[in-house]
Design an enzyme around this catalytic site. Sequence first.
Site, PDB file in Angstrom:
ATOM      1  N   HIS A 214      -2.589  19.974  24.388  1.00  0.00           N
ATOM      2  CA  HIS A 214      -3.580  20.927  23.893  1.00  0.00           C
ATOM      3  C   HIS A 214      -4.611  21.143  24.994  1.00  0.00           C
ATOM      4  CE1 HIS A 214      -2.863  21.170  19.335  1.00  0.00           C
ATOM      5  NE2 HIS A 214      -1.805  20.595  19.881  1.00  0.00           N
ATOM      6  N   CYS A 245      -4.863  20.879  15.012  1.00  0.00           N
ATOM      7  CA  CYS A 245      -4.469  19.884  14.013  1.00  0.00           C
ATOM      8  C   CYS A 245      -5.503  19.810  12.899  1.00  0.00           C
ATOM      9  CB  CYS A 245      -4.316  18.502  14.660  1.00  0.00           C
ATOM     10  SG  CYS A 245      -3.947  17.179  13.482  1.00  0.00           S
TER      11      CYS A 245
END
Length: 319
Positions: A214, A245
Amino acid sequence: MTEKLPLPKKVTVCEVAPRDGFQAISTWIPTDEKIKIIRRLAQTGISSLEIASFVHPRAIPQMKDADKVVSTVIESLGGIDIRALVPNLKGAERAVDAGVMKLKTMLSATDSHSLSNANATSKDAQQKLTPIFDFAAKKNVTVMGSISVAFGCPFEGKVPVERLIEIISRYDAMGVKEISLADTTGMAHPKQVYESLAILQKEFPEMVYSMHFHNTRGMALANTLAALQRGVTRYDSAISGLGGCPYAPGASGNVATEDVVHMLEEMNIKTGINERNLLDASREISEMLQIKGDSYLLVAGPTSTLHEEKITKQKKVEQ
């Protein structure tokens, strides 16, 4: 530091927007629109696709139509390696019924994240995955093991490599041949990625690693380079930098597929993906989902394009 390995000549980029990207969007994406996006992504030359997450609709409402989406498109995705994320046996059964032949498990590296995500410690959550492996063996389905917050946890901080060794040892005993190491909250840095991979590769020399970075703190491409220097050839990314998330505070999107592909192609590392087609798809999908998109290429364009534009302008002046 361990001696660097030769950079790979070719890598596999797995597009995870239909799973990781979609689940981070709170507004409902109509089923037909999801199908359209997946088919558009397939036109870019991608060779791997994480197509959905077969979780309970209460956990991630955006995935409640996963069965219909996958069963509708899967036959048209010949030649693309298709996988789906599954949390338990029920999810595995649904995925296989829809036509998926490669499953990816859900597991956190730390107990704090695991308790938030799966309501169990990491070790207990991993043991609960056993029925998936038993089912997959009967159906001749491949299972890859994932480790979320593999480099850093928002609740516990830096994750020691010894913790990863414990988890991978249990996965290895379950018959797993491929591990996804996910930097879920973008806490990893290149030195950590490089050194952790060197240790894991020595400990488990037959294991294949897939990296899931990420870009929360802008280090995803640097981390990708560190993994390339360890010979890793499998990487996850999402069109337009989609993703995040729901169980990791502050987590932002995946590294953008177009940025990863552009960097690799500039380094003469082949992906099989048509870069310009991919960038067009990124713009189209961003408009379709009504999101801004988060990638360098969406703003600046490919390096090669700038060079061609300069030549075109020069020719016009000369004429």
